[in-house]
Design a protein around this motif. Sequence first.
Motif, short mmCIF file in Angstrom:
data_model
loop_
_atom_site.label_atom_id
_atom_site.label_comp_id
_atom_site.label_asym_id
_atom_site.label_seq_id
_atom_site.Cartn_x
_atom_site.Cartn_y
_atom_site.Cartn_z
N PRO A 1 -6.95 -0.56 10.15
CA PRO A 1 -5.91 -2.16 10.95
C PRO A 1 -4.94 -2.10 9.59
O PRO A 1 -4.73 -0.56 8.54
CB PRO A 1 -7.09 -2.71 10.23
CG PRO A 1 -8.35 -2.19 8.94
CD PRO A 1 -7.75 -0.49 9.59
N GLY A 2 -3.11 -2.37 9.55
CA GLY A 2 -2.31 -2.72 8.65
C GLY A 2 -1.05 -1.97 9.29
O GLY A 2 -1.23 -1.59 10.31
N HIS B 1 -8.75 -10.15 -2.36
CA HIS B 1 -8.88 -10.11 -0.57
C HIS B 1 -10.48 -10.90 0.54
O HIS B 1 -10.75 -10.55 0.13
CB HIS B 1 -9.45 -8.38 -0.28
CG HIS B 1 -9.53 -8.36 1.58
ND1 HIS B 1 -8.42 -7.38 2.38
CD2 HIS B 1 -10.85 -8.66 2.63
CE1 HIS B 1 -8.75 -7.10 3.29
NE2 HIS B 1 -10.56 -8.24 3.61
N HIS C 1 0.26 3.75 8.30
CA HIS C 1 -0.72 3.95 8.79
C HIS C 1 -0.01 5.80 9.83
O HIS C 1 0.91 5.32 10.02
CB HIS C 1 -1.89 3.87 9.66
CG HIS C 1 -2.35 3.44 8.97
ND1 HIS C 1 -3.64 3.57 7.76
CD2 HIS C 1 -2.81 1.31 8.81
CE1 HIS C 1 -3.74 2.49 7.04
NE2 HIS C 1 -3.16 1.52 7.82
N ALA D 1 1.65 -1.50 4.93
CA ALA D 1 0.53 -1.06 5.13
C ALA D 1 0.03 0.39 6.33
O ALA D 1 0.25 0.11 7.33
CB ALA D 1 -1.01 -1.54 5.68
N ASP E 1 1.86 -6.63 2.29
CA ASP E 1 0.77 -6.05 3.48
C ASP E 1 0.89 -4.76 4.17
O ASP E 1 0.24 -4.24 4.50
CB ASP E 1 0.34 -6.84 4.21
CG ASP E 1 -2.02 -6.63 3.90
OD1 ASP E 1 -1.85 -5.31 3.14
OD2 ASP E 1 -2.30 -6.95 4.80
N ASP F 1 -9.36 -5.11 -3.24
CA ASP F 1 -8.13 -5.23 -2.21
C ASP F 1 -8.32 -3.88 -0.89
O ASP F 1 -8.60 -3.75 -0.74
CB ASP F 1 -6.79 -6.15 -1.79
CG ASP F 1 -5.97 -5.67 -0.59
OD1 ASP F 1 -6.55 -6.89 0.34
OD2 ASP F 1 -5.16 -4.97 -0.24
N GLY F 2 -8.94 -4.65 0.38
CA GLY F 2 -9.18 -3.84 1.95
C GLY F 2 -10.44 -4.38 1.72
O GLY F 2 -10.39 -4.22 2.34
N HIS G 1 0.87 -1.09 0.21
CA HIS G 1 -0.13 -0.37 0.24
C HIS G 1 0.98 1.37 -0.02
O HIS G 1 1.72 1.39 1.13
CB HIS G 1 -0.58 -0.14 1.18
CG HIS G 1 -1.07 -1.17 1.55
ND1 HIS G 1 -2.94 -0.45 0.59
CD2 HIS G 1 -2.01 -2.53 1.85
CE1 HIS G 1 -3.62 -2.03 1.03
NE2 HIS G 1 -3.18 -2.31 1.56
N ARG H 1 -0.15 4.09 -1.31
CA ARG H 1 -0.89 5.48 -0.11
C ARG H 1 -1.41 6.95 -1.01
O ARG H 1 -1.67 7.87 -1.06
CB ARG H 1 -0.21 5.53 1.55
CG ARG H 1 -0.80 4.80 2.37
CD ARG H 1 -1.53 4.28 2.15
NE ARG H 1 -2.06 3.10 3.81
CZ ARG H 1 -2.59 2.28 3.30
NH1 ARG H 1 -3.46 2.26 2.64
NH2 ARG H 1 -2.68 1.56 4.42
N ASN I 1 -6.22 0.64 -3.32
CA ASN I 1 -6.98 1.05 -2.28
C ASN I 1 -6.53 2.87 -1.72
O ASN I 1 -6.53 2.92 -0.94
CB ASN I 1 -7.66 0.13 -0.89
CG ASN I 1 -5.98 0.18 -0.09
OD1 ASN I 1 -5.39 0.12 -0.90
ND2 ASN I 1 -6.71 -0.81 0.89
N VAL J 1 -5.10 -5.72 12.55
CA VAL J 1 -4.26 -5.69 11.00
C VAL J 1 -5.68 -6.44 10.36
O VAL J 1 -5.83 -7.02 11.26
CB VAL J 1 -2.50 -6.36 10.90
CG1 VAL J 1 -3.22 -7.63 11.67
CG2 VAL J 1 -2.62 -6.19 9.66
N ASN J 2 -5.53 -6.44 9.35
CA ASN J 2 -6.63 -7.22 8.55
C ASN J 2 -6.11 -7.89 7.29
O ASN J 2 -5.45 -6.97 6.41
CB ASN J 2 -7.68 -6.43 7.59
CG ASN J 2 -8.83 -6.94 7.83
OD1 ASN J 2 -9.38 -7.92 8.48
ND2 ASN J 2 -9.84 -5.92 7.00
C1 NCD Z 1 -4.78 -2.49 4.29
C2 NCD Z 1 -4.40 -1.19 4.26
O1 NCD Z 1 -4.24 -0.35 5.78
O2 NCD Z 1 -5.19 -0.33 3.23
N1 NCD Z 1 -4.67 -3.03 6.09
C3 NCD Z 1 -4.81 -4.22 6.48
O3 NCD Z 1 -4.81 -4.38 8.02
N2 NCD Z 1 -4.23 -4.81 5.73
C4 NCD Z 1 -6.06 -2.94 4.10
C5 NCD Z 1 -7.04 -4.19 4.16
O4 NCD Z 1 -6.24 -5.12 3.21
O5 NCD Z 1 -7.44 -4.33 5.27
#
Ligand code: NCD
Length: 452
Positions: free
Chosen positions: A334-335, A190, A320, A318, A316, A163-164, A74, A76, A106, A288-289
Amino acid sequence: MTIIQTARYDMAPDTIAIVGGVVLTEEGLVRADLVIEHGLITALGTDVVLPEGATVLEAKDCIVGPGFVDLHTHLREPGKEQAETIATGARAAALGGYTAVVAMPNTDPVLDSAFVVRAVLDLGAVSTCEVAVAGAITVGRKGESLAPIAELAKLGVQLFTDDGSGVQHGGVARRALDYCRGLGVTYAEHCEDNAIAAGGVVHEGEWSAKLGLPGQPASAEEAMVARDLLLAGELGARLHLLHLSTSGSVELVRQAKHAGINVTAEAAPHHFTLTDAALESYDAVFKVNPPLRPEHHVQAIIDGFADGTIDAVATDHAPHTPETKDLPFDEAPPGMLGLETAFSLTFERLVLGAKMSIEQLFAVMSMNPARIAGLDAASSRPYGHTPHGKPVAVGNVANLVVIDPEATWTVEGSSLASLAANTPYEGRTMHGAIRHTVLRGEPVVLEGKATR
Ligand code: NCD
Protein backbone atom coordinates in the motif's frame (compact mmCIF):
# COMPACT_ATOMS: atom_id res chain seq x y z
CA MET A 1 24.74 5.22 4.11
CA THR A 2 27.62 7.57 4.75
CA ILE A 3 27.85 9.79 7.78
CA ILE A 4 28.25 13.43 6.81
CA GLN A 5 28.85 16.41 9.05
CA THR A 6 25.94 18.82 9.29
CA ALA A 7 25.94 21.87 7.04
CA ARG A 8 23.70 24.82 7.81
CA TYR A 9 23.65 28.15 6.02
CA ASP A 10 26.71 27.61 3.84
CA MET A 11 24.70 26.94 0.67
CA ALA A 12 22.85 30.26 0.75
CA PRO A 13 23.98 33.07 -1.55
CA ASP A 14 24.89 36.24 0.34
CA THR A 15 21.79 38.18 -0.62
CA ILE A 16 18.51 37.34 -2.30
CA ALA A 17 15.38 39.39 -2.84
CA ILE A 18 11.82 38.17 -3.46
CA VAL A 19 9.92 40.89 -5.30
CA GLY A 20 6.40 41.66 -6.48
CA GLY A 21 4.47 39.17 -4.36
CA VAL A 22 1.82 39.18 -1.66
CA VAL A 23 3.42 38.09 1.59
CA LEU A 24 1.85 36.24 4.54
CA THR A 25 3.04 38.34 7.50
CA GLU A 26 1.97 38.58 11.15
CA GLU A 27 -0.54 41.22 9.98
CA GLY A 28 -1.98 38.93 7.30
CA LEU A 29 -1.46 39.11 3.53
CA VAL A 30 0.32 42.29 2.40
CA ARG A 31 1.97 43.41 -0.84
CA ALA A 32 5.71 43.46 -0.05
CA ASP A 33 9.21 42.74 -1.26
CA LEU A 34 11.73 41.08 0.98
CA VAL A 35 15.47 40.87 1.31
CA ILE A 36 17.30 37.86 2.72
CA GLU A 37 20.92 38.12 3.80
CA HIS A 38 22.98 35.14 4.90
CA GLY A 39 19.81 33.11 5.43
CA LEU A 40 17.90 35.69 7.49
CA ILE A 41 15.06 38.00 6.42
CA THR A 42 16.49 41.50 6.86
CA ALA A 43 13.94 43.75 5.15
CA LEU A 44 10.24 43.53 4.31
CA GLY A 45 8.00 46.20 2.83
CA THR A 46 6.97 48.13 -0.25
CA ASP A 47 9.87 50.61 -0.08
CA VAL A 48 12.69 48.09 0.37
CA VAL A 49 15.94 49.05 -1.37
CA LEU A 50 17.31 45.98 -3.12
CA PRO A 51 20.99 45.46 -2.29
CA GLU A 52 23.31 45.52 -5.29
CA GLY A 53 24.16 42.07 -6.61
CA ALA A 54 21.17 40.39 -4.94
CA THR A 55 19.77 37.27 -6.61
CA VAL A 56 16.20 38.34 -7.46
CA LEU A 57 13.30 35.90 -7.30
CA GLU A 58 10.25 37.16 -9.16
CA ALA A 59 6.96 36.71 -7.26
CA LYS A 60 4.48 38.77 -9.30
CA ASP A 61 0.91 37.37 -8.90
CA CYS A 62 2.28 34.93 -6.31
CA ILE A 63 1.97 34.43 -2.56
CA VAL A 64 5.06 34.24 -0.36
CA GLY A 65 4.66 32.35 2.89
CA PRO A 66 6.39 30.03 5.32
CA GLY A 67 7.64 26.81 3.71
CA PHE A 68 5.39 23.78 4.14
CA VAL A 69 6.09 21.12 6.76
CA ASP A 70 5.14 17.49 6.15
CA LEU A 71 4.40 15.43 9.24
CA HIS A 72 4.40 12.15 7.35
CA THR A 73 7.05 11.28 4.74
CA HIS A 74 8.40 7.83 3.95
CA LEU A 75 11.95 8.38 2.71
CA ARG A 76 12.87 4.66 2.40
CA GLU A 77 16.52 5.16 3.36
CA PRO A 78 17.91 3.01 4.87
CA GLY A 79 16.68 -0.20 3.29
CA LYS A 80 14.70 0.58 0.13
CA GLU A 81 16.87 3.14 -1.64
CA GLN A 82 15.65 1.86 -5.02
CA ALA A 83 12.24 3.43 -4.17
CA GLU A 84 13.51 6.69 -2.61
CA THR A 85 16.57 8.08 -0.88
CA ILE A 86 16.77 10.91 1.59
CA ALA A 87 18.25 13.10 -1.17
CA THR A 88 15.57 12.30 -3.78
CA GLY A 89 12.73 12.52 -1.25
CA ALA A 90 14.04 15.87 0.00
CA ARG A 91 14.22 17.16 -3.59
CA ALA A 92 10.61 16.04 -4.18
CA ALA A 93 9.69 17.80 -0.92
CA ALA A 94 11.37 21.05 -1.97
CA LEU A 95 9.55 20.91 -5.33
CA GLY A 96 6.34 20.45 -3.36
CA GLY A 97 7.06 23.63 -1.39
CA TYR A 98 8.27 21.89 1.78
CA THR A 99 11.16 23.20 3.84
CA ALA A 100 10.89 20.44 6.46
CA VAL A 101 9.60 16.88 6.55
CA VAL A 102 9.28 14.28 9.27
CA ALA A 103 10.72 10.95 8.12
CA MET A 104 8.72 7.92 9.21
CA PRO A 105 10.51 5.10 11.04
CA ASN A 106 9.37 2.07 8.98
CA THR A 107 12.73 1.76 7.25
CA ASP A 108 15.07 -1.23 7.31
CA PRO A 109 16.60 -1.09 9.87
CA VAL A 110 13.78 0.60 11.74
CA LEU A 111 14.47 4.08 13.20
CA ASP A 112 14.49 2.73 16.74
CA SER A 113 18.11 3.42 17.73
CA ALA A 114 20.27 6.52 18.11
CA PHE A 115 22.74 5.12 15.57
CA VAL A 116 20.25 4.86 12.69
CA VAL A 117 18.43 8.08 13.62
CA ARG A 118 21.75 9.98 13.61
CA ALA A 119 22.62 8.60 10.17
CA VAL A 120 19.27 9.77 8.74
CA LEU A 121 19.63 13.21 10.36
CA ASP A 122 23.17 13.53 8.95
CA LEU A 123 21.96 12.86 5.41
CA GLY A 124 18.97 15.13 5.93
CA ALA A 125 21.25 17.97 7.04
CA VAL A 126 22.81 18.29 3.57
CA SER A 127 19.66 17.77 1.54
CA THR A 128 17.29 20.31 -0.01
CA CYS A 129 14.83 20.28 2.87
CA GLU A 130 15.26 19.85 6.61
CA VAL A 131 14.64 16.28 7.71
CA ALA A 132 13.33 15.52 11.18
CA VAL A 133 12.73 11.97 12.32
CA ALA A 134 9.76 10.23 13.91
CA GLY A 135 11.27 7.53 16.12
CA ALA A 136 9.71 4.10 16.46
CA ILE A 137 7.64 3.70 19.61
CA THR A 138 8.53 0.01 20.05
CA VAL A 139 11.67 -1.95 19.21
CA GLY A 140 11.52 -3.04 15.57
CA ARG A 141 7.94 -1.64 15.38
CA LYS A 142 6.89 -5.01 16.77
CA GLY A 143 4.47 -3.49 19.29
CA GLU A 144 6.09 -5.24 22.24
CA SER A 145 8.89 -3.52 24.20
CA LEU A 146 9.39 0.24 24.13
CA ALA A 147 12.14 1.74 21.95
CA PRO A 148 14.81 3.91 23.68
CA ILE A 149 12.48 6.91 23.61
CA ALA A 150 14.48 9.00 26.10
CA GLU A 151 17.72 8.50 24.15
CA LEU A 152 16.06 9.47 20.87
CA ALA A 153 14.33 12.46 22.51
CA LYS A 154 17.82 13.70 23.49
CA LEU A 155 18.66 13.78 19.78
CA GLY A 156 15.67 16.08 19.29
CA VAL A 157 13.13 13.44 18.18
CA GLN A 158 9.69 14.86 19.04
CA LEU A 159 7.27 12.34 17.52
CA PHE A 160 7.14 8.61 18.22
CA THR A 161 5.11 6.16 16.18
CA ASP A 162 5.12 2.63 14.79
CA ASP A 163 3.55 4.03 11.59
CA GLY A 164 2.89 1.34 9.03
CA SER A 165 1.09 -0.45 11.86
CA GLY A 166 -0.82 0.60 14.92
CA VAL A 167 0.27 -0.45 18.41
CA GLN A 168 -2.12 -3.38 18.84
CA HIS A 169 -1.74 -3.97 22.56
CA GLY A 170 -3.62 -1.37 24.60
CA GLY A 171 -1.30 -1.86 27.57
CA VAL A 172 1.80 -1.14 25.46
CA ALA A 173 0.10 1.94 23.96
CA ARG A 174 -0.79 3.17 27.45
CA ARG A 175 2.76 2.72 28.75
CA ALA A 176 4.19 4.45 25.67
CA LEU A 177 1.78 7.39 26.02
CA ASP A 178 2.73 7.73 29.68
CA TYR A 179 6.44 7.58 28.87
CA CYS A 180 6.09 10.19 26.10
CA ARG A 181 4.13 12.46 28.44
CA GLY A 182 6.94 12.29 30.99
CA LEU A 183 9.50 13.23 28.35
CA GLY A 184 7.40 16.00 26.80
CA VAL A 185 7.27 14.30 23.39
CA THR A 186 4.28 13.24 21.29
CA TYR A 187 2.85 9.78 20.72
CA ALA A 188 1.58 9.48 17.13
CA GLU A 189 -0.67 6.60 16.13
CA HIS A 190 -1.34 4.78 12.88
CA CYS A 191 -4.88 3.82 13.82
CA GLU A 192 -5.62 0.32 12.59
CA ASP A 193 -6.86 -2.53 14.73
CA ASN A 194 -5.50 -5.60 12.91
CA ALA A 195 -8.08 -7.95 14.37
CA ILE A 196 -10.93 -5.82 13.02
CA ALA A 197 -9.14 -5.02 9.73
CA ALA A 198 -8.75 -8.80 9.27
CA GLY A 199 -6.30 -8.45 6.40
CA GLY A 200 -8.63 -6.24 4.32
CA VAL A 201 -6.79 -4.46 1.50
CA VAL A 202 -9.54 -1.97 0.54
CA HIS A 203 -12.45 -0.30 2.35
CA GLU A 204 -15.19 -2.80 3.18
CA GLY A 205 -18.28 -1.82 1.23
CA GLU A 206 -19.68 -1.62 -2.29
CA TRP A 207 -16.32 -1.75 -4.08
CA SER A 208 -14.76 -4.54 -2.02
CA ALA A 209 -17.85 -6.61 -2.81
CA LYS A 210 -17.86 -5.73 -6.53
CA LEU A 211 -14.14 -6.42 -6.96
CA GLY A 212 -14.02 -9.47 -4.73
CA LEU A 213 -11.21 -7.96 -2.64
CA PRO A 214 -11.04 -8.41 1.14
CA GLY A 215 -12.29 -5.24 2.81
CA GLN A 216 -11.50 -3.59 6.14
CA PRO A 217 -14.30 -1.68 7.86
CA ALA A 218 -14.08 1.93 9.02
CA SER A 219 -14.27 0.61 12.59
CA ALA A 220 -10.74 -0.85 12.25
CA GLU A 221 -9.49 2.75 12.31
CA GLU A 222 -12.12 4.21 14.61
CA ALA A 223 -11.69 1.61 17.38
CA MET A 224 -8.03 2.58 17.79
CA VAL A 225 -8.80 6.31 17.57
CA ALA A 226 -11.32 5.85 20.41
CA ARG A 227 -8.92 3.75 22.50
CA ASP A 228 -6.07 6.23 22.17
CA LEU A 229 -8.28 9.23 22.93
CA LEU A 230 -9.42 7.53 26.14
CA LEU A 231 -5.84 6.70 27.11
CA ALA A 232 -4.48 10.16 26.28
CA GLY A 233 -7.34 11.83 28.17
CA GLU A 234 -6.80 9.65 31.22
CA LEU A 235 -3.03 10.21 31.27
CA GLY A 236 -2.99 13.85 30.17
CA ALA A 237 -0.64 12.79 27.35
CA ARG A 238 -0.20 14.50 23.97
CA LEU A 239 -1.56 12.41 21.09
CA HIS A 240 -1.25 12.95 17.35
CA LEU A 241 -3.43 10.85 15.04
CA LEU A 242 -1.92 10.00 11.67
CA HIS A 243 -3.71 9.87 8.29
CA LEU A 244 -7.35 9.88 9.48
CA SER A 245 -9.75 8.69 6.81
CA THR A 246 -13.23 8.06 8.25
CA SER A 247 -16.19 10.17 9.32
CA GLY A 248 -16.29 8.37 12.68
CA SER A 249 -12.63 9.24 13.37
CA VAL A 250 -13.27 12.91 12.61
CA GLU A 251 -16.29 12.96 14.94
CA LEU A 252 -14.35 11.25 17.74
CA VAL A 253 -11.55 13.84 17.47
CA ARG A 254 -14.09 16.69 17.33
CA GLN A 255 -15.67 15.50 20.61
CA ALA A 256 -12.27 14.86 22.22
CA LYS A 257 -11.13 18.39 21.40
CA HIS A 258 -14.33 19.78 22.93
CA ALA A 259 -13.60 17.69 26.02
CA GLY A 260 -10.13 19.24 26.27
CA ILE A 261 -8.07 16.17 25.32
CA ASN A 262 -4.61 17.12 24.05
CA VAL A 263 -5.00 15.69 20.54
CA THR A 264 -4.03 16.80 17.04
CA ALA A 265 -4.91 15.10 13.77
CA GLU A 266 -3.74 14.98 10.18
CA ALA A 267 -5.29 13.78 6.92
CA ALA A 268 -3.72 13.10 3.52
CA PRO A 269 -4.77 14.73 0.22
CA HIS A 270 -5.76 11.37 -1.29
CA HIS A 271 -8.35 10.99 1.48
CA PHE A 272 -10.04 14.26 0.55
CA THR A 273 -9.69 14.05 -3.23
CA LEU A 274 -10.26 10.37 -4.17
CA THR A 275 -12.93 7.80 -3.34
CA ASP A 276 -12.80 4.01 -3.44
CA ALA A 277 -14.62 4.15 -6.80
CA ALA A 278 -11.09 4.67 -8.24
CA LEU A 279 -10.52 0.97 -7.51
CA GLU A 280 -12.70 0.10 -10.51
CA SER A 281 -9.48 0.04 -12.55
CA TYR A 282 -8.09 -2.67 -10.23
CA ASP A 283 -4.84 -0.69 -10.36
CA ALA A 284 -2.71 -1.07 -7.21
CA VAL A 285 -1.63 2.57 -7.59
CA PHE A 286 -4.91 3.25 -5.70
CA LYS A 287 -4.00 0.82 -2.92
CA VAL A 288 -3.14 2.74 0.22
CA ASN A 289 -3.37 2.33 3.95
CA PRO A 290 -5.79 3.47 5.35
CA PRO A 291 -7.77 2.64 2.21
CA LEU A 292 -9.65 5.07 -0.03
CA ARG A 293 -13.21 5.42 1.27
CA PRO A 294 -16.68 6.30 -0.10
CA GLU A 295 -17.75 9.90 -0.65
CA HIS A 296 -19.36 10.54 2.77
CA HIS A 297 -16.03 9.81 4.48
CA VAL A 298 -14.24 12.13 2.04
CA GLN A 299 -16.77 14.88 2.84
CA ALA A 300 -16.24 14.32 6.58
CA ILE A 301 -12.48 14.83 6.16
CA ILE A 302 -13.13 18.07 4.26
CA ASP A 303 -15.55 19.24 6.97
CA GLY A 304 -12.93 18.31 9.57
CA PHE A 305 -10.47 20.69 7.91
CA ALA A 306 -13.11 23.40 7.55
CA ASP A 307 -13.96 23.46 11.27
CA GLY A 308 -10.40 22.93 12.54
CA THR A 309 -10.93 19.38 13.84
CA ILE A 310 -8.13 18.23 11.52
CA ASP A 311 -5.01 20.31 12.12
CA ALA A 312 -2.68 19.36 9.31
CA VAL A 313 -2.40 18.13 5.74
CA ALA A 314 0.16 15.31 5.78
CA THR A 315 1.26 13.63 2.57
CA ASP A 316 1.91 10.04 3.72
CA HIS A 317 4.32 10.12 0.74
CA ALA A 318 4.92 6.39 0.23
CA PRO A 319 7.17 5.62 -2.76
CA HIS A 320 7.22 2.07 -4.12
CA THR A 321 9.13 0.65 -7.08
CA PRO A 322 7.17 -0.36 -10.22
CA GLU A 323 8.18 -4.00 -9.64
CA THR A 324 6.30 -4.08 -6.36
CA LYS A 325 3.35 -1.86 -7.37
CA ASP A 326 2.80 -3.99 -10.50
CA LEU A 327 2.12 -7.11 -8.43
CA PRO A 328 -1.49 -8.39 -8.21
CA PHE A 329 -3.65 -6.01 -6.16
CA ASP A 330 -3.65 -7.98 -2.90
CA GLU A 331 0.13 -8.58 -3.05
CA ALA A 332 1.21 -5.04 -4.00
CA PRO A 333 2.33 -2.82 -1.08
CA PRO A 334 0.00 0.00 0.00
CA GLY A 335 1.09 3.61 -0.51
CA MET A 336 1.17 6.47 -3.00
CA LEU A 337 3.39 9.47 -3.73
CA GLY A 338 2.32 12.75 -2.19
CA LEU A 339 4.99 15.41 -1.76
CA GLU A 340 4.82 17.00 -5.21
CA THR A 341 1.02 17.06 -5.51
CA ALA A 342 -0.12 17.92 -1.96
CA PHE A 343 -0.16 21.71 -2.34
CA SER A 344 -2.13 21.75 -5.62
CA LEU A 345 -4.66 19.22 -4.31
CA THR A 346 -5.16 21.14 -1.05
CA PHE A 347 -5.39 24.45 -2.89
CA GLU A 348 -7.90 23.06 -5.39
CA ARG A 349 -10.13 21.10 -3.06
CA LEU A 350 -10.07 23.23 0.06
CA VAL A 351 -9.27 26.80 -1.09
CA LEU A 352 -10.84 26.89 -4.57
CA GLY A 353 -13.56 24.62 -3.13
CA ALA A 354 -14.34 27.48 -0.68
CA LYS A 355 -13.68 25.41 2.44
CA MET A 356 -10.74 27.52 3.68
CA SER A 357 -8.80 30.70 2.98
CA ILE A 358 -5.24 30.82 1.68
CA GLU A 359 -4.16 31.85 5.23
CA GLN A 360 -5.79 28.67 6.54
CA LEU A 361 -3.98 26.65 3.87
CA PHE A 362 -0.71 27.94 5.33
CA ALA A 363 -2.02 27.01 8.80
CA VAL A 364 -2.70 23.37 7.83
CA MET A 365 0.37 22.97 5.61
CA SER A 366 2.95 24.98 7.55
CA MET A 367 2.13 26.55 10.95
CA ASN A 368 0.20 23.67 12.53
CA PRO A 369 2.44 20.83 11.33
CA ALA A 370 5.55 22.81 12.37
CA ARG A 371 4.09 23.20 15.85
CA ILE A 372 3.01 19.54 16.10
CA ALA A 373 6.47 18.36 15.03
CA GLY A 374 8.21 20.82 17.38
CA LEU A 375 9.86 22.48 14.36
CA ASP A 376 8.46 25.97 15.00
CA ALA A 377 11.38 27.10 17.16
CA ALA A 378 15.12 26.75 16.60
CA SER A 379 16.69 23.75 18.25
CA SER A 380 20.27 23.80 19.40
CA ARG A 381 20.37 20.07 20.10
CA PRO A 382 23.24 18.19 18.39
CA TYR A 383 20.96 17.85 15.36
CA GLY A 384 19.46 21.32 15.52
CA HIS A 385 17.01 22.65 12.99
CA THR A 386 15.90 26.13 12.03
CA PRO A 387 12.38 27.40 12.78
CA HIS A 388 9.59 26.62 10.30
CA GLY A 389 5.94 27.61 10.09
CA LYS A 390 6.34 31.25 11.11
CA PRO A 391 4.64 34.18 9.34
CA VAL A 392 7.20 36.09 7.27
CA ALA A 393 8.96 38.68 9.47
CA VAL A 394 12.28 40.50 9.68
CA GLY A 395 14.73 38.49 11.77
CA ASN A 396 13.29 35.08 10.85
CA VAL A 397 15.28 32.39 9.07
CA ALA A 398 14.19 32.38 5.42
CA ASN A 399 12.35 29.05 5.12
CA LEU A 400 9.85 30.12 2.50
CA VAL A 401 7.64 29.02 -0.36
CA VAL A 402 6.38 31.12 -3.26
CA ILE A 403 3.16 29.75 -4.71
CA ASP A 404 1.53 30.69 -7.99
CA PRO A 405 -2.26 30.34 -7.59
CA GLU A 406 -2.91 30.93 -11.30
CA ALA A 407 -0.50 28.32 -12.72
CA THR A 408 -1.70 24.95 -13.97
CA TRP A 409 0.35 21.82 -14.61
CA THR A 410 -0.18 18.18 -15.49
CA VAL A 411 1.01 15.30 -13.33
CA GLU A 412 3.39 12.88 -14.99
CA GLY A 413 4.77 10.22 -12.63
CA SER A 414 7.94 9.70 -14.65
CA SER A 415 8.78 13.44 -14.49
CA LEU A 416 8.41 13.74 -10.72
CA ALA A 417 11.61 14.14 -8.71
CA SER A 418 10.74 11.18 -6.55
CA LEU A 419 12.61 8.01 -7.60
CA ALA A 420 9.28 6.20 -7.68
CA ALA A 421 6.35 7.03 -9.96
CA ASN A 422 3.35 5.65 -8.06
CA THR A 423 1.12 8.70 -8.22
CA PRO A 424 -2.64 8.11 -8.40
CA TYR A 425 -3.01 11.47 -10.19
CA GLU A 426 -1.26 10.55 -13.46
CA GLY A 427 -2.44 12.82 -16.29
CA ARG A 428 -4.50 15.06 -14.01
CA THR A 429 -4.32 18.82 -14.53
CA MET A 430 -3.56 20.61 -11.28
CA HIS A 431 -4.37 24.18 -10.28
CA GLY A 432 -1.78 26.13 -8.32
CA ALA A 433 1.94 25.46 -8.48
CA ILE A 434 5.13 25.92 -6.48
CA ARG A 435 7.25 28.63 -8.07
CA HIS A 436 10.19 28.94 -5.65
CA THR A 437 11.26 27.26 -2.40
CA VAL A 438 13.86 28.91 -0.19
CA LEU A 439 15.63 26.88 2.49
CA ARG A 440 17.65 28.87 5.05
CA GLY A 441 18.08 31.58 2.41
CA GLU A 442 19.07 29.19 -0.38
CA PRO A 443 16.73 29.04 -3.41
CA VAL A 444 16.43 25.22 -3.66
CA VAL A 445 13.59 25.52 -6.18
CA LEU A 446 13.64 28.33 -8.75
CA GLU A 447 10.82 28.78 -11.28
CA GLY A 448 9.57 25.28 -10.47
CA LYS A 449 12.94 23.58 -10.99
CA ALA A 450 15.23 22.10 -8.35
CA THR A 451 18.58 23.90 -8.20
CA ARG A 452 20.53 20.92 -6.84
C1 NCD B 1 2.97 3.18 4.11
C2 NCD B 1 4.32 2.82 3.49
O1 NCD B 1 4.34 2.44 2.32
O2 NCD B 1 5.33 2.93 4.18
N1 NCD B 1 1.93 2.87 3.19
C3 NCD B 1 0.71 3.43 3.14
O3 NCD B 1 -0.13 2.96 2.40
N2 NCD B 1 0.41 4.48 3.87
C4 NCD B 1 2.85 2.43 5.38
C5 NCD B 1 1.51 2.43 5.98
O4 NCD B 1 1.15 3.41 6.66
O5 NCD B 1 0.79 1.45 5.81
